[in-house]
Design an enzyme around this catalytic site. Structure first.
Site, PDB file in Angstrom:
ATOM      1  N   SER A   9       0.872  -1.183   0.000  1.00 47.81           N
ATOM      2  CA  SER A   9       0.000   0.000   0.000  1.00 47.81           C
ATOM      3  C   SER A   9       0.903   1.224   0.000  1.00 47.81           C
ATOM      4  CB  SER A   9      -0.857   0.007   1.268  1.00 47.81           C
ATOM      5  OG  SER A   9      -1.290   1.331   1.543  1.00 47.81           O
ATOM      6  N   HIS A  34      -1.288  -1.516  -4.208  1.00 48.58           N
ATOM      7  CA  HIS A  34      -2.587  -1.327  -3.543  1.00 48.58           C
ATOM      8  C   HIS A  34      -2.811   0.167  -3.299  1.00 48.58           C
ATOM      9  CE1 HIS A  34      -5.843  -2.627  -0.744  1.00 48.58           C
ATOM     10  NE2 HIS A  34      -5.449  -1.605   0.006  1.00 48.58           N
ATOM     11  N   ASP A  36      -5.076   3.044  -1.637  1.00 45.52           N
ATOM     12  CA  ASP A  36      -6.091   3.311  -0.626  1.00 45.52           C
ATOM     13  C   ASP A  36      -6.797   4.615  -0.959  1.00 45.52           C
ATOM     14  OD1 ASP A  36      -5.969   1.077   1.204  1.00 45.52           O
ATOM     15  OD2 ASP A  36      -3.912   1.710   1.595  1.00 45.52           O
ATOM     16  N   MET A  38      -9.608   7.133  -0.226  1.00 46.71           N
ATOM     17  CA  MET A  38     -10.445   7.514   0.924  1.00 46.71           C
ATOM     18  C   MET A  38     -11.154   8.825   0.631  1.00 46.71           C
ATOM     19  SD  MET A  38      -7.889   6.638   4.073  1.00 46.71           S
ATOM     20  CE  MET A  38      -6.920   5.127   4.116  1.00 46.71           C
ATOM     21  N   HIS A  67      -8.619   0.125  -3.626  1.00 48.96           N
ATOM     22  CA  HIS A  67      -9.459  -0.171  -2.461  1.00 48.96           C
ATOM     23  C   HIS A  67     -10.251   1.085  -2.154  1.00 48.96           C
ATOM     24  CE1 HIS A  67      -9.364  -1.018   2.200  1.00 48.96           C
ATOM     25  NE2 HIS A  67     -10.589  -1.074   1.697  1.00 48.96           N
ATOM     26  N   MET A  69     -12.411   3.166  -0.165  1.00 41.85           N
ATOM     27  CA  MET A  69     -13.011   3.410   1.148  1.00 41.85           C
ATOM     28  C   MET A  69     -13.843   4.669   1.023  1.00 41.85           C
ATOM     29  SD  MET A  69      -9.710   2.386   3.400  1.00 41.85           S
ATOM     30  CE  MET A  69      -8.671   2.484   1.957  1.00 41.85           C
ATOM     31  N   MET A 138     -10.400  -6.909   6.078  1.00 37.38           N
ATOM     32  CA  MET A 138      -9.696  -5.873   6.851  1.00 37.38           C
ATOM     33  C   MET A 138      -9.314  -6.420   8.218  1.00 37.38           C
ATOM     34  SD  MET A 138      -9.516  -3.439   4.733  1.00 37.38           S
ATOM     35  CE  MET A 138      -8.594  -2.378   5.862  1.00 37.38           C
ATOM     36  N   ASP A 177      -5.647  -7.086   4.703  1.00 38.07           N
ATOM     37  CA  ASP A 177      -5.160  -5.705   4.725  1.00 38.07           C
ATOM     38  C   ASP A 177      -5.207  -5.147   6.145  1.00 38.07           C
ATOM     39  OD1 ASP A 177      -4.530  -3.099   4.049  1.00 38.07           O
ATOM     40  OD2 ASP A 177      -6.343  -2.718   2.881  1.00 38.07           O
ATOM     41  N   GLY A 179      -1.959  -3.922   9.112  1.00 39.78           N
ATOM     42  CA  GLY A 179      -0.985  -4.408  10.091  1.00 39.78           C
ATOM     43  C   GLY A 179      -0.314  -5.706   9.699  1.00 39.78           C
TER      44      GLY A 179
HETATM   45  C1  DX5 Z   1      -6.229   0.964   5.965  1.00 41.46           C
HETATM   46  C2  DX5 Z   1      -5.744   0.672   4.557  1.00 41.46           C
HETATM   47  C3  DX5 Z   1      -4.568  -0.243   4.490  1.00 41.46           C
HETATM   48  C4  DX5 Z   1      -3.395   0.187   5.317  1.00 41.46           C
HETATM   49  C5  DX5 Z   1      -2.176  -0.650   5.148  1.00 41.46           C
HETATM   50  O1  DX5 Z   1      -7.259   1.857   5.900  1.00 41.46           O
HETATM   51  O2  DX5 Z   1      -6.772   0.072   3.814  1.00 41.46           O
HETATM   52  O3  DX5 Z   1      -4.247  -0.578   3.142  1.00 41.46           O
HETATM   53  O4  DX5 Z   1      -3.106   1.511   5.198  1.00 41.46           O
HETATM   54  O5  DX5 Z   1      -1.175  -0.130   5.959  1.00 41.46           O
HETATM   55  P1  DX5 Z   1      -0.531  -0.913   7.191  1.00 41.46           P
HETATM   56  O6  DX5 Z   1       0.080  -2.152   6.614  1.00 41.46           O
HETATM   57  O7  DX5 Z   1       0.442   0.042   7.730  1.00 41.46           O
HETATM   58  O8  DX5 Z   1      -1.651  -1.257   8.133  1.00 41.46           O
HETATM   59 ZN    ZN Z   2      -6.276  -0.866   1.822  1.00 47.84          ZN
END
Ligand code: DX5
Ligand code: ZN
Length: 216
Positions: A9, A34, A36, A38, A67, A69, A138, A177, A179
């Site tokens: 990501s 990936h 993100d 948002m 992804h 969100m 998630m 996805d 941590g």
């Molecule tokens: C969370 C995202 C993830 C995340 C991944 O909202 O969808 O893709 O940022 O980052 P780490 O691996 O640091 O959790």
């Molecule tokens: Zn993500």
């Protein structure tokens, strides 16, 4: 663990230089990028639109996975497909007509993904399995990188796999996805993850190639 795909990501990368950052991750051995996306509504933070996704997908040769969100994904799907994203993933929590939304992604020309928040049960997959190409499970509440991985959610991976397999979704991939690090990667893959999305573990590392290798 040889076949797992690693999807970094770029959320934590230099936001003014994302296509170069994505290229560096490809050179470091990433299998997918990936994104993100948002909207500041479904999650508090605002990130990128399809224009940035397009610059990134033009720069790299590996698949790009968006992804979303966002609270209202329907009006954005075509733009992310036109931007070159191979996978477009929407959240189950914002989709009362999920079946229709997944069909919209496929007919726009991408593979259709559905993401589930930690508190969302996965039994609905039974009724959309043939329409799904990817399930994004998630392991944190979406919105931020660098959060603590919720290991007690691992059971959702094998549960999703068996629901998909028995309901016409054998070809759907499972992605996880949040941590994801070298501490939990092996367990995630044994539970059935096909794709590991990982942000900070890779991008904060001084040696992203070594971090990607450690996840395999
Ligand atoms: C969370 C995202 C993830 C995340 C991944 O909202 O969808 O893709 O940022 O980052 P780490 O691996 O640091 O959790
Ligand atoms: Zn993500």
């Amino acid at each position: 663990m040889a076949d797992v795909m690693i999807a970094p990501s770029i959320l934590g990368c230099d936001q003014g230089n994302l296509s170069e950052e994505a290229l560096k991750l490809q050179q470091a051995g990433a299998d997918m990028i990936h994104l993100d996306v948002m909207d500041g509504v479904f999650v508090p933070v605002l990130t990128m639109g399809a224009g940035i996704a397009e610059s990134i997908s033009r720069k790299v040769d590996i698949p790009v996975d968006a992804h979303l969100m966002v609270q209202r994904p329907s009006g954005l799907i075509q733009a992310f497909v036109d931007a070159g994203c191979s996978y477009v993933t929407v959240h189950a929590e914002v989709a009362p007509h999920l079946d229709r939304l997944l069909a919209q992604i496929r007919s726009a020309g991408a593979r259709a993904g559905v993401a589930v928040n930690p508190s969302t049960p996965v039994d609905f997959l039974r009724w959309v399995a043939p329409a799904v190409d990817l399930v994004l499970i998630m392991m944190v509440n979406p919105g931020y990188g660098g959060q603590k991985h919720m290991g007690y959610l691992h059971g959702k991976i094998s549960e999703s796999r068996s629901i998909l397999d028995s309901n016409g979704g054998k070809n759907a991939l499972i992605s996880v996805d949040g941590g994801v690090t070298d501490v939990n990667a092996r367990q995630l893959v044994s539970a059935g993850a096909d794709i590991l999305v990982s942000g900070s573990f890779i991008t904060v590392s001084a040696d992203p190639a070594a971090a990607i290798e450690k996840l395999r």
